[in-house]
Design a protein around this motif. Structure first.
Motif, PDB file in Angstrom:
ATOM      1  N   PRO A   1       0.805  -1.225   0.000  1.00  0.00           N
ATOM      2  CA  PRO A   1       0.000   0.000   0.000  1.00  0.00           C
ATOM      3  C   PRO A   1       0.834   1.269   0.000  1.00  0.00           C
ATOM      4  CG  PRO A   1       0.029  -0.981   2.184  1.00  0.00           C
ATOM      5  CD  PRO A   1       0.719  -1.956   1.277  1.00  0.00           C
ATOM      6  N   GLU A   2       2.179   1.151   0.138  1.00  0.00           N
ATOM      7  CA  GLU A   2       3.029   2.328   0.213  1.00  0.00           C
ATOM      8  C   GLU A   2       3.733   2.658  -1.089  1.00  0.00           C
ATOM      9  OE1 GLU A   2       5.696   1.874   3.460  1.00  0.00           O
ATOM     10  OE2 GLU A   2       4.140   2.157   4.984  1.00  0.00           O
ATOM     11  N   VAL A   3       3.682   1.762  -2.079  1.00  0.00           N
ATOM     12  CA  VAL A   3       4.351   2.047  -3.353  1.00  0.00           C
ATOM     13  C   VAL A   3       3.487   1.606  -4.522  1.00  0.00           C
ATOM     14  CG1 VAL A   3       6.706   1.897  -2.457  1.00  0.00           C
ATOM     15  CG2 VAL A   3       5.575  -0.166  -3.288  1.00  0.00           C
ATOM     16  N   LEU A   4       3.623   2.340  -5.618  1.00  0.00           N
ATOM     17  CA  LEU A   4       3.013   1.961  -6.885  1.00  0.00           C
ATOM     18  C   LEU A   4       4.115   1.330  -7.722  1.00  0.00           C
ATOM     19  CD1 LEU A   4       0.396   2.218  -8.655  1.00  0.00           C
ATOM     20  CD2 LEU A   4       1.440   4.282  -9.612  1.00  0.00           C
ATOM     21  N   VAL A   5       3.965   0.068  -8.071  1.00  0.00           N
ATOM     22  CA  VAL A   5       5.015  -0.682  -8.764  1.00  0.00           C
ATOM     23  C   VAL A   5       4.713  -0.757 -10.258  1.00  0.00           C
ATOM     24  CG1 VAL A   5       6.260  -2.869  -8.898  1.00  0.00           C
ATOM     25  CG2 VAL A   5       5.432  -2.048  -6.683  1.00  0.00           C
ATOM     26  N   ASP A   6       5.612  -0.218 -11.058  1.00  0.00           N
ATOM     27  CA  ASP A   6       5.519  -0.291 -12.513  1.00  0.00           C
ATOM     28  C   ASP A   6       6.523  -1.340 -12.987  1.00  0.00           C
ATOM     29  OD1 ASP A   6       5.594   0.039 -15.251  1.00  0.00           O
ATOM     30  OD2 ASP A   6       5.566   2.227 -15.205  1.00  0.00           O
ATOM     31  N   GLN A   7       6.066  -2.575 -13.080  1.00  0.00           N
ATOM     32  CA  GLN A   7       6.945  -3.678 -13.463  1.00  0.00           C
ATOM     33  C   GLN A   7       7.486  -3.497 -14.878  1.00  0.00           C
ATOM     34  OE1 GLN A   7       8.064  -6.137 -11.709  1.00  0.00           O
ATOM     35  NE2 GLN A   7       6.729  -6.318  -9.913  1.00  0.00           N
ATOM     36  N   LEU A   8       6.669  -2.987 -15.780  1.00  0.00           N
ATOM     37  CA  LEU A   8       7.083  -2.860 -17.175  1.00  0.00           C
ATOM     38  C   LEU A   8       8.280  -1.930 -17.322  1.00  0.00           C
ATOM     39  CD1 LEU A   8       6.534  -3.513 -20.154  1.00  0.00           C
ATOM     40  CD2 LEU A   8       4.958  -1.552 -20.206  1.00  0.00           C
ATOM     41  N   ASN A   9       8.270  -0.840 -16.575  1.00  0.00           N
ATOM     42  CA  ASN A   9       9.351   0.141 -16.679  1.00  0.00           C
ATOM     43  C   ASN A   9      10.368   0.036 -15.556  1.00  0.00           C
ATOM     44  OD1 ASN A   9       8.495   1.717 -19.086  1.00  0.00           O
ATOM     45  ND2 ASN A   9       6.690   2.112 -17.827  1.00  0.00           N
ATOM     46  N   GLY A  10      10.178  -0.925 -14.640  1.00  0.00           N
ATOM     47  CA  GLY A  10      11.163  -1.209 -13.610  1.00  0.00           C
ATOM     48  C   GLY A  10      11.318  -0.125 -12.562  1.00  0.00           C
ATOM     49  N   ILE A  11      10.201   0.542 -12.189  1.00  0.00           N
ATOM     50  CA  ILE A  11      10.292   1.618 -11.197  1.00  0.00           C
ATOM     51  C   ILE A  11       9.180   1.475 -10.153  1.00  0.00           C
ATOM     52  CG2 ILE A  11      11.361   3.302 -12.737  1.00  0.00           C
ATOM     53  CD1 ILE A  11       8.551   4.524 -13.128  1.00  0.00           C
TER      54      ILE A  11
ATOM     55  N   PHE B   1      11.422  10.404 -18.487  1.00  0.00           N
ATOM     56  CA  PHE B   1      12.797   9.958 -18.212  1.00  0.00           C
ATOM     57  C   PHE B   1      12.974   8.549 -18.773  1.00  0.00           C
ATOM     58  CE2 PHE B   1      10.019   8.944 -14.703  1.00  0.00           C
ATOM     59  CZ  PHE B   1      10.329   7.639 -14.358  1.00  0.00           C
ATOM     60  N   PRO B   2      14.205   8.089 -18.973  1.00  0.00           N
ATOM     61  CA  PRO B   2      14.435   6.759 -19.545  1.00  0.00           C
ATOM     62  C   PRO B   2      14.050   5.660 -18.552  1.00  0.00           C
ATOM     63  CG  PRO B   2      16.378   8.154 -19.764  1.00  0.00           C
ATOM     64  CD  PRO B   2      15.470   8.843 -18.809  1.00  0.00           C
ATOM     65  N   SER B   3      13.491   4.593 -19.074  1.00  0.00           N
ATOM     66  CA  SER B   3      13.175   3.427 -18.250  1.00  0.00           C
ATOM     67  C   SER B   3      14.468   2.815 -17.715  1.00  0.00           C
ATOM     68  CB  SER B   3      12.413   2.393 -19.078  1.00  0.00           C
ATOM     69  OG  SER B   3      12.312   1.167 -18.394  1.00  0.00           O
ATOM     70  N   THR B   4      14.353   2.137 -16.593  1.00  0.00           N
ATOM     71  CA  THR B   4      15.535   1.498 -15.995  1.00  0.00           C
ATOM     72  C   THR B   4      15.756   0.081 -16.504  1.00  0.00           C
ATOM     73  OG1 THR B   4      14.279   0.622 -14.121  1.00  0.00           O
ATOM     74  CG2 THR B   4      15.161   2.845 -13.895  1.00  0.00           C
ATOM     75  N   VAL B   5      14.899  -0.395 -17.415  1.00  0.00           N
ATOM     76  CA  VAL B   5      15.015  -1.770 -17.901  1.00  0.00           C
ATOM     77  C   VAL B   5      14.957  -1.811 -19.421  1.00  0.00           C
ATOM     78  CG1 VAL B   5      13.978  -2.772 -15.828  1.00  0.00           C
ATOM     79  CG2 VAL B   5      12.506  -2.115 -17.729  1.00  0.00           C
ATOM     80  N   GLY B   6      15.339  -2.944 -19.984  1.00  0.00           N
ATOM     81  CA  GLY B   6      15.195  -3.202 -21.411  1.00  0.00           C
ATOM     82  C   GLY B   6      15.905  -2.180 -22.277  1.00  0.00           C
ATOM     83  N   SER B   7      15.167  -1.677 -23.272  1.00  0.00           N
ATOM     84  CA  SER B   7      15.733  -0.729 -24.226  1.00  0.00           C
ATOM     85  C   SER B   7      15.693   0.704 -23.709  1.00  0.00           C
ATOM     86  CB  SER B   7      14.970  -0.808 -25.552  1.00  0.00           C
ATOM     87  OG  SER B   7      13.597  -0.477 -25.345  1.00  0.00           O
ATOM     88  N   GLU B   8      15.339   0.871 -22.434  1.00  0.00           N
ATOM     89  CA  GLU B   8      15.270   2.187 -21.798  1.00  0.00           C
ATOM     90  C   GLU B   8      14.312   3.120 -22.525  1.00  0.00           C
ATOM     91  OE1 GLU B   8      19.181   3.771 -21.270  1.00  0.00           O
ATOM     92  OE2 GLU B   8      19.833   2.145 -19.949  1.00  0.00           O
ATOM     93  N   SER B   9      13.160   2.577 -22.929  1.00  0.00           N
ATOM     94  CA  SER B   9      12.133   3.406 -23.560  1.00  0.00           C
ATOM     95  C   SER B   9      11.701   4.506 -22.606  1.00  0.00           C
ATOM     96  CB  SER B   9      10.926   2.541 -23.945  1.00  0.00           C
ATOM     97  OG  SER B   9      11.295   1.540 -24.863  1.00  0.00           O
ATOM     98  N   PRO B  10      11.308   5.675 -23.130  1.00  0.00           N
ATOM     99  CA  PRO B  10      10.904   6.769 -22.257  1.00  0.00           C
ATOM    100  C   PRO B  10       9.672   6.418 -21.427  1.00  0.00           C
ATOM    101  CG  PRO B  10      11.341   7.569 -24.474  1.00  0.00           C
ATOM    102  CD  PRO B  10      11.326   6.074 -24.555  1.00  0.00           C
ATOM    103  N   VAL B  11       9.709   6.801 -20.165  1.00  0.00           N
ATOM    104  CA  VAL B  11       8.577   6.647 -19.256  1.00  0.00           C
ATOM    105  C   VAL B  11       7.930   8.011 -19.082  1.00  0.00           C
ATOM    106  CG1 VAL B  11       7.839   5.926 -16.965  1.00  0.00           C
ATOM    107  CG2 VAL B  11       9.826   4.838 -18.030  1.00  0.00           C
ATOM    108  N   ILE B  12       6.590   8.049 -19.113  1.00  0.00           N
ATOM    109  CA  ILE B  12       5.855   9.295 -18.894  1.00  0.00           C
ATOM    110  C   ILE B  12       5.064   9.170 -17.599  1.00  0.00           C
ATOM    111  CG2 ILE B  12       4.084  10.864 -19.765  1.00  0.00           C
ATOM    112  CD1 ILE B  12       4.766   9.949 -22.587  1.00  0.00           C
TER     113      ILE B  12
END
Length: 286
Positions: free
Chosen positions: A99-109, A233-244
């Motif tokens: 409940p304390e974090v929102l996990v974006d698995q796709l972008n690794g953040i 900003f760049p994603s922390t995983v994969g091809s570092e696609s931009p995260v919005i």
């Protein structure tokens, strides 16, 4: 020639009209009367059985207090809001999630969820979302529900732009429109945007990477308007696609403090970051 004789009236007794049957079996009545009595008795018995069945069904349909038992329907864990304004809702954090974090698995953040915010089970536009707990009736359409603060995260798709600055400058208009111009079904829930003013356009560090943000103050046809920010900003995983990451905060005393945008941005971490113990962040005060 023989003369015709008149008919013998003794051989054709007159037929009497049937009379109401009053005899019951064993009363000494005729066989015909007895048969009629049995028919009536059977009919009466049938009516008694039907009446008993109907009465039983009615009794089964009543509760212990004598009232009619309501039909079964979908259960609800909380009563519906009466006026739709600032009504706390049941916790919408998905089962098994932090409940304390929102996990974006796709972008690794991970993004820290502030106090008084939630991660809803589902949203209309189906993007990863956290928002303030409790909705209110939208100023431009009282049949819709709005939230004082919303943050969403998504991967930048359908574009060849790789520059975080250019992408943020392009995305801010889409962020404005989706938050305060029209919702996903085309309703102008804030009366539309009448004007906007840019507050920031600058580089920013996000999760150890260089990103860019654009922030605007929007004025709406109805209600206090709000603040909108596009962070790229760049994603922390994969091809570092931009995260919005899009932020939408209502203005006025009911909206979150503008400084919370910066606090959330500073709290964004890679999922495997040791500071978040693999994605578990600390609570963020609004």
């Amino acid at each position: 020639m023989d003369r015709a004789h008149p008919p013998d009236r003794r051989r054709t007794p007159a037929v009497r009209s049937p009379e109401p049957v009053a005899n019951v079996p064993g009363s000494g009545g005729s066989a015909a009367a007895g048969g009629g009595t049995r028919i009536v008795a059977l009919a009466v018995a049938g009516l008694v059985v039907v009446g008993a069945a109907v009465t039983g069904a009615l009794l089964l349909g009543r509760g212990d207090d004598g009232g009619t038992r309501p039909k079964a329907g979908p259960s609800s864990s909380a009563p519906l809001p009466t006026d739709g304004r600032n009504t706390p809702e049941p916790s919408a954090t998905p089962a098994g999630s932090d409940p304390e974090v929102l996990v974006d698995q796709l972008n690794g953040i991970t993004l820290p969820i502030p106090d008084g915010w939630e991660n809803p089970r589902s949203t209309v536009d189906e993007v990863l979302t956290m928002r303030t707990v409790g909705s209110y009736s939208c100023p431009g359409d009282s049949s819709d529900f709005c939230y004082h603060g919303t943050v969403t995260t998504r991967t930048a798709n359908g574009t060849d732009i790789t520059s975080a600055e250019k992408l943020a400058e392009q995305d801010i208009t889409a962020a404005d429109d989706s938050a305060y111009e029209e919702n996903i079904v085309g309703d102008r829930i804030h009366g539309g945007i009448t004007s906007h003013r840019q507050l920031a356009s600058e580089a920013v560090s996000v999760a150890g990477r260089t990103g860019y943000r654009v922030r605007r103050r929007v004025t709406t046809g109805k209600g206090p308007g709000g603040y909108v920010q596009s962070l790229v900003f760049p994603s922390t995983v994969g091809s570092e696609s931009p995260v919005i990451v899009r932020y939408a905060f209502d203005a006025g005393p009911d909206g979150p403090p503008l400084s919370l945008m910066d606090t959330i941005t500073e709290g964004i971490r890679p999922i495997d970051d040791s500071e978040t113990s693999g994605g578990v962040g600390s609570s963020v005060a609004p």
